[in-house]
Enzyme design. Structure first.
Site, PDB file in Angstrom:
ATOM      1  N   LYS A  22      29.316  57.272  34.645  1.00  0.00           N
ATOM      2  CA  LYS A  22      30.504  58.008  35.127  1.00  0.00           C
ATOM      3  C   LYS A  22      31.780  57.299  34.656  1.00  0.00           C
ATOM      4  CE  LYS A  22      32.133  57.135  39.376  1.00  0.00           C
ATOM      5  NZ  LYS A  22      33.564  56.803  39.547  1.00  0.00           N
ATOM      6  N   ASN A  23      31.839  56.004  34.853  1.00  0.00           N
ATOM      7  CA  ASN A  23      33.087  55.266  34.584  1.00  0.00           C
ATOM      8  C   ASN A  23      33.362  55.062  33.104  1.00  0.00           C
ATOM      9  OD1 ASN A  23      33.538  55.264  37.259  1.00  0.00           O
ATOM     10  ND2 ASN A  23      33.042  53.107  37.596  1.00  0.00           N
ATOM     11  N   ARG A  99      41.207  59.462  40.870  1.00  0.00           N
ATOM     12  CA  ARG A  99      42.184  58.488  40.396  1.00  0.00           C
ATOM     13  C   ARG A  99      42.168  58.365  38.876  1.00  0.00           C
ATOM     14  NH1 ARG A  99      44.497  54.007  41.677  1.00  0.00           N
ATOM     15  NH2 ARG A  99      44.425  52.335  40.156  1.00  0.00           N
ATOM     16  N   CYS A 123      42.938  55.099  48.307  1.00  0.00           N
ATOM     17  CA  CYS A 123      41.548  55.528  48.487  1.00  0.00           C
ATOM     18  C   CYS A 123      41.089  54.949  49.817  1.00  0.00           C
ATOM     19  CB  CYS A 123      40.670  55.061  47.334  1.00  0.00           C
ATOM     20  SG  CYS A 123      40.408  53.298  47.361  1.00  0.00           S
ATOM     21  N   ARG A 128      45.762  51.617  45.715  1.00  0.00           N
ATOM     22  CA  ARG A 128      45.247  51.337  44.360  1.00  0.00           C
ATOM     23  C   ARG A 128      46.463  51.406  43.435  1.00  0.00           C
ATOM     24  NH1 ARG A 128      39.816  53.131  44.030  1.00  0.00           N
ATOM     25  NH2 ARG A 128      39.741  52.471  41.860  1.00  0.00           N
ATOM     26  N   PRO A 129      47.169  50.279  43.244  1.00  0.00           N
ATOM     27  CA  PRO A 129      48.432  50.313  42.493  1.00  0.00           C
ATOM     28  C   PRO A 129      48.221  50.680  41.023  1.00  0.00           C
ATOM     29  CG  PRO A 129      47.748  48.053  42.938  1.00  0.00           C
ATOM     30  CD  PRO A 129      46.830  48.940  43.729  1.00  0.00           C
ATOM     31  N   ASP A 131      50.895  49.707  38.829  1.00  0.00           N
ATOM     32  CA  ASP A 131      52.045  49.003  38.228  1.00  0.00           C
ATOM     33  C   ASP A 131      51.720  48.459  36.841  1.00  0.00           C
ATOM     34  OD1 ASP A 131      50.320  47.355  39.921  1.00  0.00           O
ATOM     35  OD2 ASP A 131      51.581  45.689  39.267  1.00  0.00           O
ATOM     36  N   LEU A 132      50.483  48.000  36.640  1.00  0.00           N
ATOM     37  CA  LEU A 132      50.120  47.445  35.319  1.00  0.00           C
ATOM     38  C   LEU A 132      50.093  48.542  34.260  1.00  0.00           C
ATOM     39  CD1 LEU A 132      47.251  45.005  36.388  1.00  0.00           C
ATOM     40  CD2 LEU A 132      49.635  44.428  35.888  1.00  0.00           C
ATOM     41  N   ASP A 317      31.443  47.227  42.284  1.00  0.00           N
ATOM     42  CA  ASP A 317      30.803  48.511  42.599  1.00  0.00           C
ATOM     43  C   ASP A 317      29.362  48.344  43.055  1.00  0.00           C
ATOM     44  OD1 ASP A 317      32.470  50.433  39.963  1.00  0.00           O
ATOM     45  OD2 ASP A 317      33.160  49.597  41.866  1.00  0.00           O
ATOM     46  N   VAL A 339      37.894  41.408  43.982  1.00  0.00           N
ATOM     47  CA  VAL A 339      38.593  42.465  43.232  1.00  0.00           C
ATOM     48  C   VAL A 339      39.348  43.368  44.199  1.00  0.00           C
ATOM     49  CG1 VAL A 339      38.315  44.405  41.651  1.00  0.00           C
ATOM     50  CG2 VAL A 339      36.868  42.367  41.398  1.00  0.00           C
ATOM     51  N   ARG A 411      30.128  62.403  43.842  1.00  0.00           N
ATOM     52  CA  ARG A 411      31.100  62.067  42.793  1.00  0.00           C
ATOM     53  C   ARG A 411      30.468  61.171  41.741  1.00  0.00           C
ATOM     54  NH1 ARG A 411      36.603  59.754  44.800  1.00  0.00           N
ATOM     55  NH2 ARG A 411      36.721  59.685  42.537  1.00  0.00           N
TER      56      ARG A 411
END
Ligand code: EPZ
Length: 434
Positions: A22-23, A99, A123, A128-129, A131-132, A317, A339, A411
């Site tokens: 999925k990812n 996301r 979430c 879940r920023p 900014d990066l 995960d 994390v 999902r």
């Protein structure tokens, strides 16, 4: 709404097949937008997140079709026609569902030089920023403004310009998003402390197949030389490493001593050294043979404490699934997530089943039950990996476990109840009213 009902105690044996990642499928779909033609992706999982992202792509004018491959045993394929992209927007009602839709920022900047993308929400386990992601785009010369919860991004008239970008902390999503924009920028981009997860490496391999100039994939420093355009390709997605790890843990929990579970279609290298050595330290026998992993049931699971970290560290995960395994260990184990420091929404639900877990800051202390059974009951899913950890607990719990709000699980796990039923588990789906 659906729930999964598991009657605990059945032996898990025979075979389980790992589907497409999925990812990895999600960034591959975003990459297809960079090629002005028809891209075909193979081994794409049939999952809600993939369908959601297909709808996000369609908003831009791309055509997305699913082609079930010739027979039921081969995975599905996806055809993405990105010849015409004429709407550079990713709307809130889709981005809020998933996301990873935020990858549209880099894909639309890389293809069209502009984007209007809804900010993703938080979430279940906290903010879940991004900014990066935004700092990376600005470093490439993008003008970023915010407009009613949307990121409005515009490249300069001459296009984006390569830059030296440092990520702190290492971020899978930010690395992928910035690569999507940098591959067609003018000049060279260097990404420091880039993510080295297999998802990023396979995604980078697809960009290379499309004509991108990328070096250092899988290391902390990725160098990208911008090219004028990328070509559509045919590309095959990799197996899902988190599904593989989940099944290895399921076998440790529910495969009887001396019996074996065979897991096919796998790539164990993608799990990383930390997970494989931790699994070995539990004393549960396993064997890696190409795309097949076999796990043999055992009487005793040794407690093994883990700390999650970016690849090749222990995957965050898999921390919820590992926690369930440690409830059956002979002793106490500590699971620390470095994390995400608050990804423990499954713990209260596991404790309702009789687990002895205690959260202290971003560590959960698990008092192994020394093989005593958990008790089946009604439990609530809160996010994708929490929900699968509750299913794992149900495999070994006494009586029935009803895992509610299983849309979270849909999902990321394709046909989990079908696969587990085929390996001996008493599990079925039921509709219910909340
Ligand atoms: C990806 O999320 C995965 N999702 C997650 O899997 C996975 O848990 C995560 O990587 C870590 O491996 C997908 O691939 C779709 P990150 P992502 O950016 O990219 C911080 C699942 O269950 N950060 O690597 O969002 C962040 O808060 C999902 O399949 C910033 O501070 O994760 C976190 O602490 C859940 N600023 C750390 O970096 C940013 O701009 C790592 O996050 C971005 C991230």
């Amino acid at each position: 709404m659906d729930k999964l009902v598991i009657r605990g105690g059945n032996p898990l044996s025979g075979r389980l097949h790992v589907g497409g990642s999925k990812n990895t499928a999600l960034p591959l779909m975003a990459a297809a937008l960079l090629g002005d033609g028809v891209t075909t992706l193979h081994n794409t999982p049939v999952l809600q997140d993939v369908f959601t992202f297909a709808n996000v792509l369609r908003v831009t004018g791309a055509r997305v079709d699913f082609a079930p491959d010739t027979d039921a045993n081969t995975p599905d394929s996806m055809i993405i026609d990105a010849t015409r992209i004429d709407h550079t927007e990713a709307p809130y009602d889709l981005v809020k569902k998933m996301r990873a839709s935020f990858y549209m920022l880099g894909a639309l900047l890389g293809r069209c030089g502009e984007a209007r993308v809804s900010l993703p929400g938080g979430c279940a386990w906290g903010p879940r920023p991004v900014d990066l992601h935004l700092k990376g785009m600005e470093a490439l010369g993008t003008k970023i403004t915010m407009d009613q919860g949307y990121v409005v991004a515009k490249a300069p008239a001459g296009g984006l310009t390569g830059a030296h970008i440092h990520f702190e902390p290492s971020s899978v999503g930010a690395t992928i998003n910035v690569m999507l924009a940098a591959v067609t920028a003018n000049g060279t981009t260097v990404l420091d402390n880039a993510a080295a997860e297999p998802d990023v490496v396979v995604f980078g391999n697809m960009l290379q197949a499309m004509g991108a100039q990328i070096e250092g994939l899988g290391t902390k420093t990725v160098t990208i030389k911008g090219v004028d355009k990328l070509n559509a390709v045919e590309f095959t997605n990799c197996p899902d490493r988190i599904e593989l790890g989940t099944y290895m843990i399921a076998a440790a929990l529910a495969t009887p001593p001396g019996e074996t579970l065979t897991i096919t279609g796998a790539n164990a290298d993608h799990l990383g050294e930390a997970f494989l050595s931790a699994f070995e330290d539990t004393g549960v026998p396993f064997d890696l043979n190409g795309d097949t992993v076999t796990v043999t049931g055992t009487d005793v699971i040794h407690p093994v404490s883990i700390r999650t970290a970016p690849y090749p560290g222990f995957p965050t995960d898999l921390q919820a699934q590992w926690t369930v395994m440690m409830t059956q260990a002979h002793g106490t184990a500590y699971v620390t997530d470095t994390v995400y420091t608050d990804r423990f929404k499954h713990i209260p639900e596991l404790n309702r089943m009789g687990a002895g877990c205690h959260v202290d800051d971003h560590t959960v202390i698990i008092e192994g039950l020394n093989g005593q059974a958990l008790q089946g009951t009604n439990v609530m899913s809160t996010d994708l990996r929490a929900s699968v950890s509750l299913v794992l607990a149900g495999l070994i719990a006494e009586g029935e476990t009803h895992v509610h709000r299983v849309y979270h699980l849909d999902r990321g796990y394709e046909n989990l109840e079908g696969k587990l039923s085929g390996a001996g588990i008493a599990i079925h789906r039921e509709e219910y009213q909340e």
